[in-house]
Design a protein around this motif. Structure first.
Motif, PDB file in Angstrom:
ATOM      1  N   SER A 192      -1.415  16.197 -18.406  1.00  0.00           N
ATOM      2  CA  SER A 192      -0.090  15.708 -18.017  1.00  0.00           C
ATOM      3  C   SER A 192      -0.184  14.572 -16.997  1.00  0.00           C
ATOM      4  O   SER A 192       0.807  14.241 -16.344  1.00  0.00           O
ATOM      5  N   PHE A 193      -1.360  13.975 -16.879  1.00  0.00           N
ATOM      6  CA  PHE A 193      -1.569  12.905 -15.897  1.00  0.00           C
ATOM      7  C   PHE A 193      -0.744  11.682 -16.281  1.00  0.00           C
ATOM      8  O   PHE A 193      -0.850  11.160 -17.395  1.00  0.00           O
ATOM      9  N   ASN A 194       0.090  11.222 -15.366  1.00  0.00           N
ATOM     10  CA  ASN A 194       1.021  10.123 -15.642  1.00  0.00           C
ATOM     11  C   ASN A 194       1.051   9.208 -14.415  1.00  0.00           C
ATOM     12  O   ASN A 194       1.977   9.240 -13.612  1.00  0.00           O
ATOM     13  N   PRO A 195       0.013   8.365 -14.253  1.00  0.00           N
ATOM     14  CA  PRO A 195      -0.160   7.590 -13.012  1.00  0.00           C
ATOM     15  C   PRO A 195       0.788   6.408 -12.911  1.00  0.00           C
ATOM     16  O   PRO A 195       1.068   5.719 -13.888  1.00  0.00           O
ATOM     17  N   HIS A 196       1.235   6.154 -11.686  1.00  0.00           N
ATOM     18  CA  HIS A 196       2.205   5.098 -11.403  1.00  0.00           C
ATOM     19  C   HIS A 196       1.601   4.206 -10.310  1.00  0.00           C
ATOM     20  O   HIS A 196       0.552   3.612 -10.505  1.00  0.00           O
ATOM     21  N   GLY A 197       2.229   4.109  -9.138  1.00  0.00           N
ATOM     22  CA  GLY A 197       1.693   3.276  -8.071  1.00  0.00           C
ATOM     23  C   GLY A 197       0.400   3.822  -7.496  1.00  0.00           C
ATOM     24  O   GLY A 197       0.182   5.040  -7.466  1.00  0.00           O
ATOM     25  N   ILE A 198      -0.473   2.916  -7.030  1.00  0.00           N
ATOM     26  CA  ILE A 198      -1.755   3.330  -6.465  1.00  0.00           C
ATOM     27  C   ILE A 198      -2.042   2.560  -5.181  1.00  0.00           C
ATOM     28  O   ILE A 198      -1.470   1.504  -4.921  1.00  0.00           O
ATOM     29  N   SER A 199      -2.951   3.120  -4.387  1.00  0.00           N
ATOM     30  CA  SER A 199      -3.410   2.447  -3.170  1.00  0.00           C
ATOM     31  C   SER A 199      -4.815   2.947  -2.858  1.00  0.00           C
ATOM     32  O   SER A 199      -5.125   4.123  -3.064  1.00  0.00           O
ATOM     33  N   ALA A 200      -5.657   2.048  -2.370  1.00  0.00           N
ATOM     34  CA  ALA A 200      -7.030   2.412  -1.998  1.00  0.00           C
ATOM     35  C   ALA A 200      -7.188   2.322  -0.489  1.00  0.00           C
ATOM     36  O   ALA A 200      -6.613   1.445   0.155  1.00  0.00           O
ATOM     37  N   TYR A 201      -7.983   3.240   0.048  1.00  0.00           N
ATOM     38  CA  TYR A 201      -8.242   3.245   1.493  1.00  0.00           C
ATOM     39  C   TYR A 201      -9.743   3.423   1.712  1.00  0.00           C
ATOM     40  O   TYR A 201     -10.366   4.326   1.144  1.00  0.00           O
ATOM     41  N   THR A 202     -10.321   2.549   2.522  1.00  0.00           N
ATOM     42  CA  THR A 202     -11.744   2.648   2.863  1.00  0.00           C
ATOM     43  C   THR A 202     -11.885   3.194   4.269  1.00  0.00           C
ATOM     44  O   THR A 202     -11.358   2.628   5.228  1.00  0.00           O
ATOM     45  N   VAL A 206      -2.762   4.617   4.680  1.00  0.00           N
ATOM     46  CA  VAL A 206      -3.103   4.145   6.028  1.00  0.00           C
ATOM     47  C   VAL A 206      -4.092   5.087   6.711  1.00  0.00           C
ATOM     48  O   VAL A 206      -4.379   4.953   7.895  1.00  0.00           O
ATOM     49  N   GLY A 207      -4.624   6.041   5.964  1.00  0.00           N
ATOM     50  CA  GLY A 207      -5.616   6.974   6.469  1.00  0.00           C
ATOM     51  C   GLY A 207      -6.180   7.760   5.297  1.00  0.00           C
ATOM     52  O   GLY A 207      -5.740   7.581   4.153  1.00  0.00           O
ATOM     53  N   VAL A 208      -7.127   8.642   5.557  1.00  0.00           N
ATOM     54  CA  VAL A 208      -7.749   9.380   4.463  1.00  0.00           C
ATOM     55  C   VAL A 208      -6.800  10.415   3.859  1.00  0.00           C
ATOM     56  O   VAL A 208      -7.016  10.887   2.741  1.00  0.00           O
ATOM     57  N   GLU A 209      -5.729  10.770   4.589  1.00  0.00           N
ATOM     58  CA  GLU A 209      -4.726  11.685   4.049  1.00  0.00           C
ATOM     59  C   GLU A 209      -3.308  11.260   4.422  1.00  0.00           C
ATOM     60  O   GLU A 209      -2.388  12.071   4.359  1.00  0.00           O
ATOM     61  N   SER A 210      -3.107  10.020   4.797  1.00  0.00           N
ATOM     62  CA  SER A 210      -1.780   9.587   5.234  1.00  0.00           C
ATOM     63  C   SER A 210      -1.375   8.306   4.508  1.00  0.00           C
ATOM     64  O   SER A 210      -2.217   7.472   4.167  1.00  0.00           O
ATOM     65  N   PHE A 211      -0.067   8.155   4.305  1.00  0.00           N
ATOM     66  CA  PHE A 211       0.432   7.012   3.539  1.00  0.00           C
ATOM     67  C   PHE A 211       1.929   6.837   3.776  1.00  0.00           C
ATOM     68  O   PHE A 211       2.614   7.743   4.266  1.00  0.00           O
ATOM     69  N   TYR A 212       2.419   5.640   3.418  1.00  0.00           N
ATOM     70  CA  TYR A 212       3.848   5.381   3.276  1.00  0.00           C
ATOM     71  C   TYR A 212       4.167   5.396   1.782  1.00  0.00           C
ATOM     72  O   TYR A 212       3.358   4.951   0.965  1.00  0.00           O
ATOM     73  N   TYR A 250       3.931  10.008   5.251  1.00  0.00           N
ATOM     74  CA  TYR A 250       3.311  11.330   5.069  1.00  0.00           C
ATOM     75  C   TYR A 250       1.980  11.402   5.802  1.00  0.00           C
ATOM     76  O   TYR A 250       1.158  10.479   5.710  1.00  0.00           O
ATOM     77  N   SER A 251       1.764  12.482   6.514  1.00  0.00           N
ATOM     78  CA  SER A 251       0.450  12.857   7.019  1.00  0.00           C
ATOM     79  C   SER A 251       0.386  14.376   6.974  1.00  0.00           C
ATOM     80  O   SER A 251       1.423  15.041   6.837  1.00  0.00           O
ATOM     81  N   PRO A 252      -0.795  14.969   7.100  1.00  0.00           N
ATOM     82  CA  PRO A 252      -0.874  16.431   7.104  1.00  0.00           C
ATOM     83  C   PRO A 252      -0.098  17.071   8.260  1.00  0.00           C
ATOM     84  O   PRO A 252       0.219  18.260   8.210  1.00  0.00           O
ATOM     85  N   HIS A 253       0.236  16.278   9.276  1.00  0.00           N
ATOM     86  CA  HIS A 253       0.887  16.820  10.466  1.00  0.00           C
ATOM     87  C   HIS A 253       2.395  16.628  10.459  1.00  0.00           C
ATOM     88  O   HIS A 253       3.128  17.387  11.104  1.00  0.00           O
ATOM     89  N   ILE A 270       0.708  -3.459   2.773  1.00  0.00           N
ATOM     90  CA  ILE A 270       0.493  -3.643   4.198  1.00  0.00           C
ATOM     91  C   ILE A 270      -0.193  -4.982   4.459  1.00  0.00           C
ATOM     92  O   ILE A 270      -0.970  -5.466   3.620  1.00  0.00           O
ATOM     93  N   SER A 271       0.091  -5.599   5.593  1.00  0.00           N
ATOM     94  CA  SER A 271      -0.528  -6.872   5.948  1.00  0.00           C
ATOM     95  C   SER A 271      -1.996  -6.656   6.312  1.00  0.00           C
ATOM     96  O   SER A 271      -2.399  -5.548   6.694  1.00  0.00           O
ATOM     97  N   PRO A 272      -2.829  -7.693   6.210  1.00  0.00           N
ATOM     98  CA  PRO A 272      -4.259  -7.533   6.523  1.00  0.00           C
ATOM     99  C   PRO A 272      -4.525  -7.036   7.936  1.00  0.00           C
ATOM    100  O   PRO A 272      -5.505  -6.323   8.163  1.00  0.00           O
ATOM    101  N   ASP A 273      -3.659  -7.389   8.890  1.00  0.00           N
ATOM    102  CA  ASP A 273      -3.865  -6.917  10.266  1.00  0.00           C
ATOM    103  C   ASP A 273      -3.246  -5.550  10.520  1.00  0.00           C
ATOM    104  O   ASP A 273      -3.277  -5.053  11.649  1.00  0.00           O
ATOM    105  N   LYS A 274      -2.654  -4.942   9.473  1.00  0.00           N
ATOM    106  CA  LYS A 274      -2.060  -3.596   9.519  1.00  0.00           C
ATOM    107  C   LYS A 274      -0.804  -3.518  10.378  1.00  0.00           C
ATOM    108  O   LYS A 274      -0.303  -2.424  10.649  1.00  0.00           O
TER     109      LYS A 274
END
Length: 356
Positions: free
Chosen positions: A111-121, A173-179, A208-211, A228-232
């Motif tokens: 049932s995987f139905n992917p939409h928007g994506i974001s990568a975080y290093t 914006v983090g390993v478990e956080s995002f807008y 969203y964050s775990p907290h 997000i802008s390059p300078d965050k």
């Protein structure tokens, strides 16, 4: 008295009909229903293996691009019954070719139905995390993966929350956080249609964050792409039916403060940002009426816009690519990387282009 009531009723009916007619004219304006896009092509070719859309694409600083494909979205065409897939592409390769990513872990791939994506290093160890909006059975949830080896995603977590009720796109914006953007207020199509024609701004952006999970920007008509802008320091949001890109400044506690809006004159979908120049790249729908009323004889076109100097007093919006749907239908994203450009679509193909 009876005659007076009939007259009043007739006036009320006529006024209501006039009001509805006006709102439908406004809807045609929103959808840019009479617009014909000028053709402006680049040196492009179709990406191999991408036959049913690449709704979102994002590129890492090292040239690795991730693509979400096979989206099934209510009200829009879909030409495959297969579940969605994720691909990776190396833009440093002489002949970049998308490779399907193998997904391991407990995710239900049927049932995987992917939409928007974001990568975080993660700067601590250079681990790459891929965040994917997923709509199984047309619900909304976010999947977090870790990218390993050359063609594998390890599923780490599924995130569901009442505030993430109609997610379109995310920016990590983090390993478990995002807008995340919620692009509609009602799941019911009739109620949502009323929201649109009544010009109600009920949608929002959620952090969203775990907290904590909370709304950080509201009063939007249909927020779609986010990045997000390059300078965050800044968050960019495409309010698609306002034909604008909204700029917010990030502040302490992940608060977003509205800064400005840049008119783009098109229904722009996803947002990508050049990591070197800070230019904002947009995949847009030049005439959304052709998208919602899909006709292969008069297909929806594609448009790529770029915004230079978005934080200046006079940002420059330029047309970089345009097609009438004969080459690429319904563009949604334009991802630049050092003289190259990937253009994705809702349900059609994807292009690899060289910038002049």
């Amino acid at each position: 008295m009876a005659a007076t009531k009939k007259v009043l009723l007739a006036v009320a009916v006529a006024a209501f009909a006039a009001f509805i007619g006006y709102k439908f004219l406004k809807l045609k304006e929103i959808l840019l229903a009479s617009r014909e896009v000028p053709v402006k092509h680049l040196s492009c070719h179709y990406l191999q293996n991408i036959e049913y859309g690449a709704e979102d694409i994002t590129v890492l600083k090292d040239g690795l691009a991730f693509l979400s494909t096979g989206l099934k979205f209510p009200g829009l065409p879909s030409f495959s019954d297969e579940p969605g897939k994720m691909y990776v592409l190396d833009l440093l390769h002489p002949k970049p070719t998308p490779v399907e990513l193998q997904i391991k872990g407990g995710l239900d791939l049927s049932s995987f139905n992917p939409h928007g994506i974001s990568a975080y290093t993660d700067e601590a160890d250079d681990s790459v995390y891929l965040f994917v909006v997923n709509h199984p059975q047309h619900s909304s949830q976010v999947e977090i993966f870790r990218y390993v080896e050359k063609d594998t995603l390890i599923h780490l977590k599924t995130i569901k929350h009442p505030l993430l009720y109609s997610v379109n796109d995310i920016v990590a914006v983090g390993v478990e956080s995002f807008y995340a953007t919620n692009d509609r207020y009602f799941h019911n199509d009739a109620l949502q249609f009323l929201v649109v024609i009544m010009d109600l701004a009920l949608c929002d952006v959620v952090f969203y964050s775990p907290h904590e999970v909370r709304v950080v920007a509201s009063g939007m008509r249909a927020p779609n792409g986010i990045n997000i802008s390059p300078d965050k320091r800044y968050i960019y949001v495409s309010d698609i039916i306002d034909h604008e890109i909204d700029v917010y400044e990030r502040q302490e506690g992940e608060r977003l403060v509205y800064n400005k809006s840049v008119a783009v004159g098109s229904l722009c979908d996803n947002i990508e940002v050049d990591h070197k120049t800070g230019d904002v790249w947009l995949g847009c729908h030049p005439n959304a009426m052709k998208l919602t009323n899909y006709d292969p004889e008069d297909p929806p076109g594609s448009e790529v816009l770029r915004i230079k100097n978005i934080h200046s007093q006079q940002p420059a919006v330029t047309l970089e690519y345009a097609d009438n749907g004969r080459v690429l239908m319904a563009s949604t994203v334009a991802a630049p990387y050092e003289g190259k450009l990937l253009i994705g679509s809702v349900f059609h193909k994807a292009l690899y282009c060289l910038l002049k």
